[in-house]
Scaffold this active site. Structure first.
Site, PDB file in Angstrom:
ATOM      1  N   GLU A   6       0.877  -1.226  -0.086  1.00 51.32           N
ATOM      2  CA  GLU A   6      -0.204  -0.050   0.168  1.00 51.32           C
ATOM      3  C   GLU A   6       1.004   1.105  -0.040  1.00 51.32           C
ATOM      4  OE1 GLU A   6      -2.931   0.269   3.219  1.00 51.32           O
ATOM      5  OE2 GLU A   6      -3.494   2.078   2.488  1.00 51.32           O
ATOM      6  N   ASN A  22      -6.666   1.412   2.545  1.00 49.53           N
ATOM      7  CA  ASN A  22      -7.798   2.808   2.506  1.00 49.53           C
ATOM      8  C   ASN A  22      -7.045   4.056   1.667  1.00 49.53           C
ATOM      9  OD1 ASN A  22      -8.669   1.585   4.634  1.00 49.53           O
ATOM     10  ND2 ASN A  22      -7.560   2.786   6.274  1.00 49.53           N
ATOM     11  N   ASN A  75     -12.233  -0.783  -1.187  1.00 52.09           N
ATOM     12  CA  ASN A  75     -11.462  -1.479  -0.065  1.00 52.09           C
ATOM     13  C   ASN A  75     -12.280  -1.040   1.061  1.00 52.09           C
ATOM     14  OD1 ASN A  75      -9.067  -2.293   1.668  1.00 52.09           O
ATOM     15  ND2 ASN A  75      -9.251  -0.145   2.169  1.00 52.09           N
ATOM     16  N   GLU A  76     -12.763  -1.833   2.046  1.00 48.25           N
ATOM     17  CA  GLU A  76     -13.098  -1.619   3.408  1.00 48.25           C
ATOM     18  C   GLU A  76     -14.434  -0.747   3.232  1.00 48.25           C
ATOM     19  OE1 GLU A  76     -10.307  -1.007   6.293  1.00 48.25           O
ATOM     20  OE2 GLU A  76      -9.840  -3.553   6.123  1.00 48.25           O
ATOM     21  N   TYR A 101      -6.981  -8.423  11.589  1.00 46.26           N
ATOM     22  CA  TYR A 101      -5.802  -8.002  12.244  1.00 46.26           C
ATOM     23  C   TYR A 101      -5.908  -8.509  13.802  1.00 46.26           C
ATOM     24  CZ  TYR A 101      -4.528  -5.324   8.151  1.00 46.26           C
ATOM     25  OH  TYR A 101      -4.384  -4.830   6.963  1.00 46.26           O
ATOM     26  N   GLU A 134      -6.596  -9.235   3.290  1.00 45.39           N
ATOM     27  CA  GLU A 134      -5.723  -8.279   4.405  1.00 45.39           C
ATOM     28  C   GLU A 134      -5.609  -9.220   5.719  1.00 45.39           C
ATOM     29  OE1 GLU A 134      -6.002  -4.155   5.249  1.00 45.39           O
ATOM     30  OE2 GLU A 134      -6.618  -3.632   3.414  1.00 45.39           O
ATOM     31  N   GLN A 153       1.584  -5.911   5.582  1.00 46.08           N
ATOM     32  CA  GLN A 153       1.842  -5.597   4.371  1.00 46.08           C
ATOM     33  C   GLN A 153       3.547  -6.097   4.317  1.00 46.08           C
ATOM     34  OE1 GLN A 153       1.238  -1.354   3.928  1.00 46.08           O
ATOM     35  NE2 GLN A 153      -0.952  -1.428   4.488  1.00 46.08           N
TER      36      GLN A 153
END
Ligand code: AHR
Length: 503
Positions: free
Chosen positions: A27, A72, A172-173, A244, A292, A349
């Site tokens: 990212e 993001n 994304n999200e 996460y 992710e 990442q």
């Protein structure tokens, strides 16, 4: 002494392991791109400014796929800023991380880097501040062979051949209130289906991932997936999952058992997707893209409102421990246990930002502890995932109730005749003895047994001690009378590769 028993048999299979589960994520955030993969002037940099040491470690990790450019970040990104002559590219405010984006690296540089590292690119389109047209423009620029405005522009930018990016994330999200251009499930579902329809008109070979929830604790979890898929079931191939984990309040036992939660999360998303499919009487199955995942000490993150508009700030550069590596081994096991439905996964990442790899500008690159279970699982897990059900040792955790002490996954590659077994001792303080019955595989013999363990589960790798934590080979483990006896120390990860009389 805790004891557990495992039976491996070629008859009990789950599904083919898709190599794309060994993906990672780059990212435009912190130092993942700049001074991470890219640093012109670094002693190892190539002609395009990409660090050779990081590229070598990416290959060594066995990364197969890399998601790009966010995260993001993508929800405020204008892809056009990152193509064409570098000196003409504008610096912009990155809305997600309140940083300055120089746009020195963009689509063409990234796909070149991917090719050099032998990884597939997974591209995300901006469905936050942008929509159908910009997604189509990006796809035309990236994949259309020639003869159109944007494919010819790509050729003028020095890339006459299409990049042929096959995998695309539709945003994304988008369920997260923090996301630039956050949407309701209905708003996003409609936008996803219309974007998918239009993109497929440009390139019918692409595969599309719709955004699932940002994590399983979101208040809209499961209803978000259901609503999005009510709109987009026929238009997309995958639904995404993000997760996460971190150790909270010193509760190591619960943290080490985080893969219990991950298994549950995966099963819940499968159930939700299949429920929508059943209502539609559809033969199609929407598979899972866990695009992710990692350990992330989010409680230590200041929060993006306090970020200071710098270029390449040091953001979330968590230093991982032995315990973190063991947890990561558990996540990889969870993907293998769901090999029939989890077809893509991206460790988040790749560099510096909760990275597999750490770098210093102008200095070294080194492997974080979590690098090792990733690299070894990517190397050894081949063929078909086997059903593995450890029996015996169990223990109590505050976060997940009573759990199996041993977290296990295995693969069987009929072609080479090799088995790989991955074991974790989730117990924070007790050793566990494991008997593995391999009588179903005539001639089974241990080729290697790697152990990642330490007397101090908090031990880390640093620039000064880059190899403090690494797996070590144990030559004493062997198959006797069809069984393998293993002693797993607390907070440890073990991989056993076996050869068999087959083929
Ligand atoms: O990986 C860091 C961030 O975590 C990503 O930008 C976002 O998608 C997720 O919330």
């Amino acid at each position: 002494m805790l004891r557990a028993k495992i039976v491996l048999d070629p008859v009990f299979t789950i599904g083919e392991v898709d190599r794309r589960v060994f993906g990672s994520f780059v990212e435009h955030m912190g130092r993942c791109v700049y001074t991470g993969i890219h640093e012109p002037g670094h002693p190892t940099a190539d002609a395009h400014g990409f660090r050779g040491d990081v590229a070598d470690l990416t290959r060594e990790a066995g990364v197969t796929l890399v998601r790009y450019p966010g995260g993001n970040f993508v929800s405020g990104y204008r892809w056009e800023d990152g193509v064409g002559p570098v000196e003409d590219r504008p610096a912009r405010i990155d809305l997600a991380w309140r940083s300055i984006e120089s746009n020195e690296v963009g689509l063409n540089e990234f796909t070149q880097w991917s090719r050099r590292c032998g990884v597939e690119t997974m591209m995300a389109v901006n469905l936050g501040t942008r929509g159908v047209q910009e997604a189509c423009d990006l796809l035309e620029y990236t994949n259309h062979p020639g003869g159109t405005a944007l494919s010819e522009l790509r050729a003028r930018h020095g890339h006459p051949d299409p990049h042929n990016v096959r995998l695309w994330c539709l945003g994304n999200e988008m369920d997260g209130p923090w996301q630039t251009g956050h949407k309701t499930a209905d708003e996003y579902g409609r936008l996803a289906v219309e974007t998918a329809k239009a993109m497929r008109q440009i390139d019918s070979a692409i595969e599309l991932v719709a955004c699932g929830s940002s994590n399983s604790q979101m208040p809209t979890f499961a209803s978000w997936e259901a609503t999005v898929l009510e709109h987009a079931y026929d238009a997309v191939d995958y639904i995404s999952l993000h997760a996460y984990y971190e150790e909270r309040e010193g509760d190591l036992a619960s943290f080490l058992a985080s893969s219990v939660d991950m298994d549950h999360f995966i099963r819940s998303v499968i159930a939700t997707a299949d429920h929508v499919g059943a209502k539609r009487r559809s033969q199609k199955r929407v598979n899972l893209s866990f695009d992710e995942w990692n350990v992330w000490y989010q409680q230590e993150f200041v929060g993006h409102t306090k970020l200071g508009m710098e270029q390449t700030p040091r953001l979330i550069e968590d230093t991982f421990s032995v315990a973190d590596a063991v947890a990561v081994g558990g996540f990889l096991n969870a993907f293998l246990r769901h090999a029939d439905r989890v077809k893509i996964a991206c460790q988040a990442q790749l560099v510096n930002v909760i990275g597999l790899i750490r770098t210093e500008p102008g200095g070294p690159a080194w492997r974080q502890t979590i690098f090792h279970p990733f690299a070894q699982t990517a190397r050894l897990a081949r063929g078909t995932a086997l059903r593995v059900e450890p029996k015996g040792a169990r223990h109590e955790t505050a976060g997940h109730g009573v759990v199996d002490t041993v977290d296990a996954a295995a693969t069987w590659d009929e072609e080479s005749g090799r088995i790989a077994l991955f074991l974790i001792n989730r117990h924070p303080s007790s050793t566990v003895d494991v008997t593995v019955d391999v009588r179903g595989f005539p001639g089974a013999a241990v080729a290697e047994c790697l152990r990642l363990e330490d007397n101090d589960p908090r031990r880390t790798n640093t620039a000064a001690e880059p190899d403090a934590v690494r797996p070590r080979n144990d030559p004493t483990v062997r198959v006797e009378e069809g069984c393998l006896e293993l002693r797993l120390s607390p907070v440890s990860w073990t991989a056993v590769a076996l050869t068999t009389a087959h083929p």
